[in-house]
Design a protein around this motif. Structure first.
Motif, PDB file in Angstrom:
ATOM      1  N   VAL A 100       0.847  -1.128  -0.163  1.00  0.00           N
ATOM      2  CA  VAL A 100      -0.504  -0.116  -0.669  1.00  0.00           C
ATOM      3  C   VAL A 100       0.776   1.274   0.113  1.00  0.00           C
ATOM      4  O   VAL A 100       1.000   2.206  -1.140  1.00  0.00           O
ATOM      5  CB  VAL A 100      -0.852   0.239   0.973  1.00  0.00           C
ATOM      6  CG1 VAL A 100      -1.616   1.507   1.366  1.00  0.00           C
ATOM      7  CG2 VAL A 100      -2.045  -1.305   1.103  1.00  0.00           C
ATOM      8  N   ILE A 101       2.458   1.310   0.830  1.00  0.00           N
ATOM      9  CA  ILE A 101       2.827   2.619   0.591  1.00  0.00           C
ATOM     10  C   ILE A 101       2.992   2.542  -0.725  1.00  0.00           C
ATOM     11  O   ILE A 101       4.080   3.789  -0.811  1.00  0.00           O
ATOM     12  CB  ILE A 101       3.982   2.036   1.866  1.00  0.00           C
ATOM     13  CG1 ILE A 101       3.479   2.311   3.278  1.00  0.00           C
ATOM     14  CG2 ILE A 101       5.473   2.865   1.576  1.00  0.00           C
ATOM     15  CD1 ILE A 101       4.536   1.824   4.784  1.00  0.00           C
ATOM     16  N   LEU A 102       3.928   1.787  -0.882  1.00  0.00           N
ATOM     17  CA  LEU A 102       4.455   1.632  -2.296  1.00  0.00           C
ATOM     18  C   LEU A 102       3.364   2.001  -3.453  1.00  0.00           C
ATOM     19  O   LEU A 102       3.242   3.287  -4.499  1.00  0.00           O
ATOM     20  CB  LEU A 102       4.975   0.758  -3.537  1.00  0.00           C
ATOM     21  CG  LEU A 102       6.224   0.050  -2.473  1.00  0.00           C
ATOM     22  CD1 LEU A 102       6.634  -1.620  -2.558  1.00  0.00           C
ATOM     23  CD2 LEU A 102       6.963   1.004  -2.187  1.00  0.00           C
ATOM     24  N   PHE A 103       2.206   1.980  -3.688  1.00  0.00           N
ATOM     25  CA  PHE A 103       0.798   2.222  -4.077  1.00  0.00           C
ATOM     26  C   PHE A 103       0.814   3.864  -3.450  1.00  0.00           C
ATOM     27  O   PHE A 103       0.781   4.147  -5.270  1.00  0.00           O
ATOM     28  CB  PHE A 103      -0.358   1.310  -4.025  1.00  0.00           C
ATOM     29  CG  PHE A 103      -1.296   1.902  -4.182  1.00  0.00           C
ATOM     30  CD1 PHE A 103      -1.053   2.711  -5.357  1.00  0.00           C
ATOM     31  CD2 PHE A 103      -2.677   2.638  -3.338  1.00  0.00           C
ATOM     32  CE1 PHE A 103      -3.077   3.225  -6.025  1.00  0.00           C
ATOM     33  CE2 PHE A 103      -3.582   3.377  -4.538  1.00  0.00           C
ATOM     34  CZ  PHE A 103      -4.104   3.343  -4.969  1.00  0.00           C
ATOM     35  N   GLU A 104       0.870   4.284  -2.689  1.00  0.00           N
ATOM     36  CA  GLU A 104       1.034   5.363  -2.381  1.00  0.00           C
ATOM     37  C   GLU A 104       1.894   6.160  -2.798  1.00  0.00           C
ATOM     38  O   GLU A 104       1.116   7.742  -3.459  1.00  0.00           O
ATOM     39  CB  GLU A 104       0.397   5.712  -1.323  1.00  0.00           C
ATOM     40  CG  GLU A 104      -0.868   4.770  -0.532  1.00  0.00           C
ATOM     41  CD  GLU A 104      -1.268   5.072   1.347  1.00  0.00           C
ATOM     42  OE1 GLU A 104      -2.259   6.608   1.061  1.00  0.00           O
ATOM     43  OE2 GLU A 104      -0.643   4.754   1.782  1.00  0.00           O
ATOM     44  N   LEU A 105       3.096   6.273  -2.944  1.00  0.00           N
ATOM     45  CA  LEU A 105       4.081   6.251  -3.500  1.00  0.00           C
ATOM     46  C   LEU A 105       3.717   6.909  -4.934  1.00  0.00           C
ATOM     47  O   LEU A 105       4.417   8.378  -5.264  1.00  0.00           O
ATOM     48  CB  LEU A 105       5.469   6.211  -3.051  1.00  0.00           C
ATOM     49  CG  LEU A 105       5.577   5.816  -1.770  1.00  0.00           C
ATOM     50  CD1 LEU A 105       6.705   5.022  -1.529  1.00  0.00           C
ATOM     51  CD2 LEU A 105       6.283   7.458  -0.971  1.00  0.00           C
ATOM     52  N   THR A 106       3.922   6.318  -5.746  1.00  0.00           N
ATOM     53  CA  THR A 106       2.849   5.930  -6.958  1.00  0.00           C
ATOM     54  C   THR A 106       2.072   6.503  -7.744  1.00  0.00           C
ATOM     55  O   THR A 106       1.759   7.321  -8.853  1.00  0.00           O
ATOM     56  CB  THR A 106       3.473   5.319  -7.758  1.00  0.00           C
ATOM     57  OG1 THR A 106       2.853   3.821  -7.448  1.00  0.00           O
ATOM     58  CG2 THR A 106       5.450   4.492  -7.121  1.00  0.00           C
ATOM     59  N   GLY A 107       1.153   6.109  -6.700  1.00  0.00           N
ATOM     60  CA  GLY A 107      -0.378   6.936  -7.271  1.00  0.00           C
ATOM     61  C   GLY A 107      -1.317   6.033  -8.524  1.00  0.00           C
ATOM     62  O   GLY A 107      -1.878   5.826  -9.217  1.00  0.00           O
ATOM     63  N   SER A 108      -0.300   4.873  -8.938  1.00  0.00           N
ATOM     64  CA  SER A 108      -0.497   4.097  -9.981  1.00  0.00           C
ATOM     65  C   SER A 108      -0.961   2.708  -9.542  1.00  0.00           C
ATOM     66  O   SER A 108      -0.501   2.177  -9.091  1.00  0.00           O
ATOM     67  CB  SER A 108       0.882   4.187 -10.873  1.00  0.00           C
ATOM     68  OG  SER A 108       0.357   3.505 -12.190  1.00  0.00           O
ATOM     69  N   LEU A 109      -2.632   2.997  -9.791  1.00  0.00           N
ATOM     70  CA  LEU A 109      -2.994   1.617  -9.725  1.00  0.00           C
ATOM     71  C   LEU A 109      -2.669   0.344 -11.105  1.00  0.00           C
ATOM     72  O   LEU A 109      -2.344  -0.960 -10.493  1.00  0.00           O
ATOM     73  CB  LEU A 109      -4.330   1.613 -10.166  1.00  0.00           C
ATOM     74  CG  LEU A 109      -5.123   2.283  -9.740  1.00  0.00           C
ATOM     75  CD1 LEU A 109      -6.796   2.464  -9.860  1.00  0.00           C
ATOM     76  CD2 LEU A 109      -5.179   1.200  -7.732  1.00  0.00           C
ATOM     77  N   ASP A 110      -1.552   1.000 -12.294  1.00  0.00           N
ATOM     78  CA  ASP A 110      -1.243  -0.134 -12.620  1.00  0.00           C
ATOM     79  C   ASP A 110       0.112  -1.174 -12.365  1.00  0.00           C
ATOM     80  O   ASP A 110       0.126  -2.045 -12.764  1.00  0.00           O
ATOM     81  CB  ASP A 110      -0.610   0.326 -14.298  1.00  0.00           C
ATOM     82  CG  ASP A 110      -1.509   1.147 -14.890  1.00  0.00           C
ATOM     83  OD1 ASP A 110      -3.124   0.559 -14.798  1.00  0.00           O
ATOM     84  OD2 ASP A 110      -1.375   2.453 -15.473  1.00  0.00           O
ATOM     85  N   TYR A 111       0.968  -0.422 -11.449  1.00  0.00           N
ATOM     86  CA  TYR A 111       2.146  -1.277 -10.472  1.00  0.00           C
ATOM     87  C   TYR A 111       1.216  -1.887  -9.283  1.00  0.00           C
ATOM     88  O   TYR A 111       2.657  -2.155  -8.598  1.00  0.00           O
ATOM     89  CB  TYR A 111       3.002   0.255 -10.335  1.00  0.00           C
ATOM     90  CG  TYR A 111       3.818   0.336 -11.342  1.00  0.00           C
ATOM     91  CD1 TYR A 111       4.635  -0.521 -12.231  1.00  0.00           C
ATOM     92  CD2 TYR A 111       3.253   0.788 -12.719  1.00  0.00           C
ATOM     93  CE1 TYR A 111       5.378  -0.394 -13.248  1.00  0.00           C
ATOM     94  CE2 TYR A 111       3.675   1.400 -13.714  1.00  0.00           C
ATOM     95  CZ  TYR A 111       5.005   0.584 -14.088  1.00  0.00           C
ATOM     96  OH  TYR A 111       5.142   0.947 -15.306  1.00  0.00           O
ATOM     97  N   VAL A 112       0.177  -1.503  -8.657  1.00  0.00           N
ATOM     98  CA  VAL A 112      -0.322  -2.801  -8.287  1.00  0.00           C
ATOM     99  C   VAL A 112       0.467  -3.768  -8.207  1.00  0.00           C
ATOM    100  O   VAL A 112       0.507  -4.764  -7.071  1.00  0.00           O
ATOM    101  CB  VAL A 112      -1.670  -2.418  -7.940  1.00  0.00           C
ATOM    102  CG1 VAL A 112      -1.682  -3.200  -6.314  1.00  0.00           C
ATOM    103  CG2 VAL A 112      -2.169  -0.867  -6.479  1.00  0.00           C
ATOM    104  N   LEU A 113       0.022  -4.950  -9.186  1.00  0.00           N
ATOM    105  CA  LEU A 113       0.330  -5.931  -8.696  1.00  0.00           C
ATOM    106  C   LEU A 113       1.723  -6.558  -9.382  1.00  0.00           C
ATOM    107  O   LEU A 113       1.966  -7.397  -8.109  1.00  0.00           O
ATOM    108  CB  LEU A 113      -0.326  -7.081 -10.252  1.00  0.00           C
ATOM    109  CG  LEU A 113       0.116  -7.935 -10.996  1.00  0.00           C
ATOM    110  CD1 LEU A 113      -0.506  -8.246  -8.990  1.00  0.00           C
ATOM    111  CD2 LEU A 113      -0.816  -8.105 -12.104  1.00  0.00           C
ATOM    112  N   PRO A 114       2.710  -5.498 -10.190  1.00  0.00           N
ATOM    113  CA  PRO A 114       4.052  -6.119  -9.938  1.00  0.00           C
ATOM    114  C   PRO A 114       4.354  -5.560  -8.154  1.00  0.00           C
ATOM    115  O   PRO A 114       5.340  -6.338  -8.107  1.00  0.00           O
ATOM    116  CB  PRO A 114       4.733  -4.919 -10.397  1.00  0.00           C
ATOM    117  CG  PRO A 114       3.647  -4.840 -11.809  1.00  0.00           C
ATOM    118  CD  PRO A 114       2.578  -4.856 -10.452  1.00  0.00           C
TER     119      PRO A 114
END
Length: 920
Positions: free
Chosen positions: A698-712
């Motif tokens: 979740v932290i990495l998702f919030e740092l990028t703001g991109s749903l595309d990279y949640v899976l990787p």
């Protein structure tokens, strides 16, 4: 309950008791009376009861309690008593909160009893003043044989919180509050319900302000090693020259005109000198938080240097508790070494990140000095200096500790939280989560961090308030804009290009390598601690180690453009996509224009990876405020960027390969973004170090703001955790807890139990029980000797079971017994009532205006302590200690009393069980 109703009956009992007083005392204390003086061989200090008794009748206007004030101290504020778990509404003024002030900046000592409607402060304004005051008090005692005669000492480390007791006590408080039906009563009920939200908002706001101060100040001090801004000494290089190099920024070589070693070498010498100076000042500040603990609970070390001092043979780590099998003589005589062999233990509350200690505190144990105002100030200032020095450390971990300090101090504003440890820990959990929210700019990640890592008791109400606190902190920091980029953190990035399917294999490889790197870092840190830090001169002089680490950092880090950057800025440059329009990117040569540019970049990254990995290993654990989150992410980011450029080279080298056919080219560079690999590897390595999983995704998702990279992100972290667990079962904080012997009962990793409760039951000893078979009146001197026996065993928060004809009829907690004894007018001749005596006027209610009999101890007795049969499975014992948060469990055999086990005893048993499983 008023003592007047029992007075006639008690006088009759005393008349009949006087003739057999001496005999009964000898019977109940046979083992103690048969032994010589304990002072000649006990290395732990004797109970400070004698010191307290000399002060028991002194003025009530003593000093206010401090975060380090002893549990056994004597202050007016510490005498406040709230509804007891076993008290009744008929006698609210006699009940007591046993765990009031759990050691995080408050005092749990005793003084003279308050009046029925006594308040801790005369007004809310005075409470505010006291909350902001660093509450100091004189030391309780000086242990004989201490090797640190000039240091303050404290007796009440590692006492525990009774969650059930605090919950029931709060229920009595709420019931009394709701009994008021007038207008102001209803207003106060509304205010009472709003106090949690007020505290959450206040804590979130203050945490954000402190984070802003640290972020702005440390960047200015960091740049000061290279030069200064001609427009103002307090302006950082980025604010001085926002669009790149400018004439307003002056390097030291230019200022000194190349004197005396030439411009380049002069800059290096000044840089090296300032690195050592800043790190040394930070260390000196940290050393002022030194606390000496002559605790009976044996510890190897209490700081985060992992250099565990060997425990002398015979020490059982439990401060003289009975041996589990109950055979032989009492173990306290054999387990306590002479004073010279077992000096007092020392810790520095501002050193390290503090996350491991916060976990221990939130689990219900006391660590005095870790969450007080002094620690808050020193840790904040020391953190600015340590980060500015350029050492391979981060500020994100210490943010958790600083935020928890803020939460603890704020709790002093409201007695609802100040006097109840379980309620206090709800605020501390929210504050710790807010610390992560401002550290990573991730309020959702902060909430999950509190749930996954530090929180021990996390009800739904606490979850919502934690979320509110994190949002408040993040919004406040967003408005303050510490970096001038309208971002909460420096390393917040955005990816505009989606990933390709063939990259999944690369992402899994990055996760494996990141998890392995994190696990190997833990092993390397342990090895470094037990080798280099055990060199006598290094162990004795902490400042020398800091100077050496700063010297090495300056010598080898200065010449590499990557390692010279601050860790947060370096992580941003490793994770950010190449964009010429991004003014925050440094000119580090990490963006190739063609395939030929990639090999030099790989060598540059490889050297930086080796240097940063070495510096991070030797830096972790030194006596400065230091975190491991971002340094571990930087090491992983360098490795991930290496892999990313390798994949990029493969795509450019074989553009016609079938698996690369979907990868479109942008200019002459492939669609591969090495920055993505850098951030994924950073998260994977941090996962390997801390074993955070969902929180990190979740932290990495919030740092990028991109749903595309949640899976990787999620896939790599999942693989990283599997890999790290296979190589090193312990996270870095589990390792700290284990090597420091913190009394932490892990609620996330349950061992495999095949034993029963009988395996940890000590034998019943007469000085550990109160036998009222012959008479409910017990001499106060006998009770005092039993209490001191508990103190010598380290069970300051233990209790004495009350037995009648081998049947358990009650239990009196040690803190309550001590409070009651300290209030006796004449302890030498007093006979104390330990059971309710039926009388003709039992049904009368004589509370109004009556003064209770101080020798009536029945209001302090728990008539229904939790008890299990001796054949109960150990799984049930584990669930009771973990889920209910009990301090101790009484043990019965066929309905008769058979012993009592303390939470610390169970923690020790679990630790030994886990060690055996590890050897197998």
């Amino acid at each position: 309950m008023a003592g007047r109703k029992h007075a006639p009956r008690m006088r009759e009992l005393r008349d009949g008791q006087n003739d057999s007083n001496q005999n009964s005392q000898n019977d109940s204390d046979g083992l103690l009376s048969a032994e010589p003086s304990q002072q000649s061989y006990l290395s732990v200090p004797s109970s400070p009861s004698s010191y307290r008794r000399t002060r028991a009748n002194m003025s009530q206007a003593g000093g206010a309690p401090d975060e380090r004030t002893s549990l056994l101290g004597t202050t007016r504020a510490s005498r406040i008593r709230i509804a007891s778990a076993h008290g009744t509404p008929r006698a609210p003024h006699l009940s007591r909160n046993q765990s009031y002030g759990a050691g995080e900046g408050t005092d749990t000592g005793r003084s003279n009893p308050p009046s029925r409607h006594h308040s801790r402060a005369n007004s809310w304004g005075q409470r505010l003043i006291r909350a902001l005051a660093d509450r100091q008090e004189e030391p309780v005692s000086e242990p004989k044989g201490s090797v640190f005669p000039d240091d303050r000492v404290w007796y009440d480390q590692f006492t525990s919180t009774d969650w059930v007791h605090d919950s029931i006590a709060d229920a009595h408080r709420v019931k009394a509050l709701r009994s008021r039906k007038d207008f102001w009563g209803r207003v106060y009920i509304l205010f009472d319900g709003a106090q949690g939200w007020i505290l959450s908002a206040l804590v979130g706001f203050i945490i954000a302000v402190l984070a802003y101060i640290v972020d702005v100040t440390e960047s200015t001090f960091f740049d000061f090693k290279d030069g200064y801004c001609a427009r103002g000494w307090l302006i950082s290089e980025k604010r001085c020259c926002p669009h790149g190099p400018c004439t307003d920024w002056r390097d030291w070589g230019e200022v000194m005109h190349g004197w005396p070693f030439g411009e380049r070498w002069t800059e290096f010498v000044i840089y090296l000198g300032l690195v050592i100076t800043l790190a040394s000042v930070s260390c000196l500040l940290t050393l002022t938080t030194k606390t000496v603990v002559p605790s009976a609970y044996r510890l190897s070390t209490l700081d985060e240097n992992l250099a565990a001092a060997p425990v002398s043979p015979g020490g059982n780590g439990n401060g003289g508790d009975d041996s589990p099998n109950g055979n032989g003589t009492p173990s306290r005589r054999a387990s306590v070494a002479p004073p010279a062999a077992a000096p007092s233990m020392i810790y520095y509350s501002a050193a390290g990140s503090g996350v491991a200690e916060v976990r221990v505190i939130l689990s219900g144990f006391v660590l005095h000095g870790f969450l007080g105002l002094k620690t808050l100030i020193i840790k904040t200032v020391g953190l600015v200096l340590s980060v500015a020095s350029g050492l391979s450390l981060g500020k994100e971990g210490p943010y958790v500790h600083i935020a928890t300090c803020v939460g603890n101090i704020a709790c002093r504003l409201f007695s609802k939280y100040d006097r109840n440890d379980a309620k206090r820990r709800e605020v501390l959990s929210a504050a710790a989560a807010a610390g992560v929210a401002v550290a990573f700019g991730a309020p959702l990640g902060g909430v999950l961090f509190g749930l996954e890592e530090v929180a021990y008791f996390f009800p739904a109400k606490t979850l919502f308030r934690t979320f509110f606190c994190c949002i408040t902190a993040a919004l406040t920091l967003k408005f303050l804009n510490p970096y001038g980029t309208h971002k909460i953190v420096m390393f917040q990035v955005r990816y505009l290009i989606d990933w390709e399917y063939f990259e999944l294999v690369s992402f899994i490889l990055v996760g494996v390598l990141g998890g392995a790197a994190g696990a190997l870092f833990i092993k390397a840190s342990r090895k470094w601690a037990v080798t280099f830090r055990r060199i006598p001169i290094i162990k004795k002089h902490s400042l020398l180690e800091v100077v050496l680490v700063a010297l090495v950092t300056g010598l080898i880090g200065y010449w590499n453009g990557l390692t010279k950057l601050p860790v947060a800025k370096l992580l941003y440059n490793l994770a950010a996509p190449c964009d010429d329009r991004d003014n925050n990117l440094e000119d580090l040569g990490l963006c190739p224009d063609s395939k030929a540019d990639i090999p030099p970049i790989l060598w540059h990254l490889l050297w930086a990876f080796l240097i940063k990995g070495l510096l991070t290993i030797i830096t972790f654990g030194i006596k400065v405020p230091a975190g491991i989150y971002v340094p571990s992410m930087v090491v992983g980011g360098l490795m991930g960027r290496l892999i990313g450029h390798m994949v990029q080279w493969l795509v450019l080298a074989f553009p016609d390969a079938a698996m690369f056919s979907s990868c479109n080219k942008v200019s002459s560079v492939s669609c591969i973004q090495p920055g993505v690999y850098g951030l994924i590897a950073a998260g994977s390595t941090m996962c390997g170090v801390t074993r955070l999983s969902v929180t990190l995704a979740v932290i990495l998702f919030e740092l990028t703001g991109s749903l595309d990279y949640v899976l990787p992100f999620s896939l790599a972290i999942l693989v990283a955790k599997w890999t790290a667990d296979a190589i090193e079962p312990l996270s870095i904080y589990d390792l700290l807890t284990e090597m420091n012997s913190y009394p932490f009962l892990n609620n996330k990793h349950k061992p495999v139990f095949t034993s029963e409760l009988i395996d940890i039951v000590p034998r019943v000893r007469r000085e550990r029980i109160i036998d009222i078979s012959n008479s409910p009146l017990v001499p106060a001197t006998s009770l005092r000797s039993k209490l001191e026996s508990l103190h010598r065993a380290g069970e300051l928060d233990g209790g004495l079971p009350i037995i009648r004809n081998d049947i358990l009829v009650g239990l009196i907690p040690a803190p309550d017994l001590e409070y009651a004894l300290d209030n006796l007018p004449d302890e030498s001749t007093a006979l104390c009532l330990m059971a309710n005596v039926p009388s003709i006027d039992d049904s009368d209610d004589e509370e109004g205006g009556s003064r209770r009999d101080p020798t009536n101890f029945t209001p302090y007795i728990d008539p229904a302590p939790v008890a299990l049969d001796i054949r109960s499975p150990m799984d049930l014992v584990y669930e009771l200690f973990v889920k209910l948060g009990l301090r101790y469990i009484c043990i019965l055999r066929d309905g008769k009393y058979a012993g009592m086990t303390h939470k610390k005893t169970f923690v020790k048993y679990m630790r030994e069980l886990e060690e055996q499983e590890g050897k197998e």
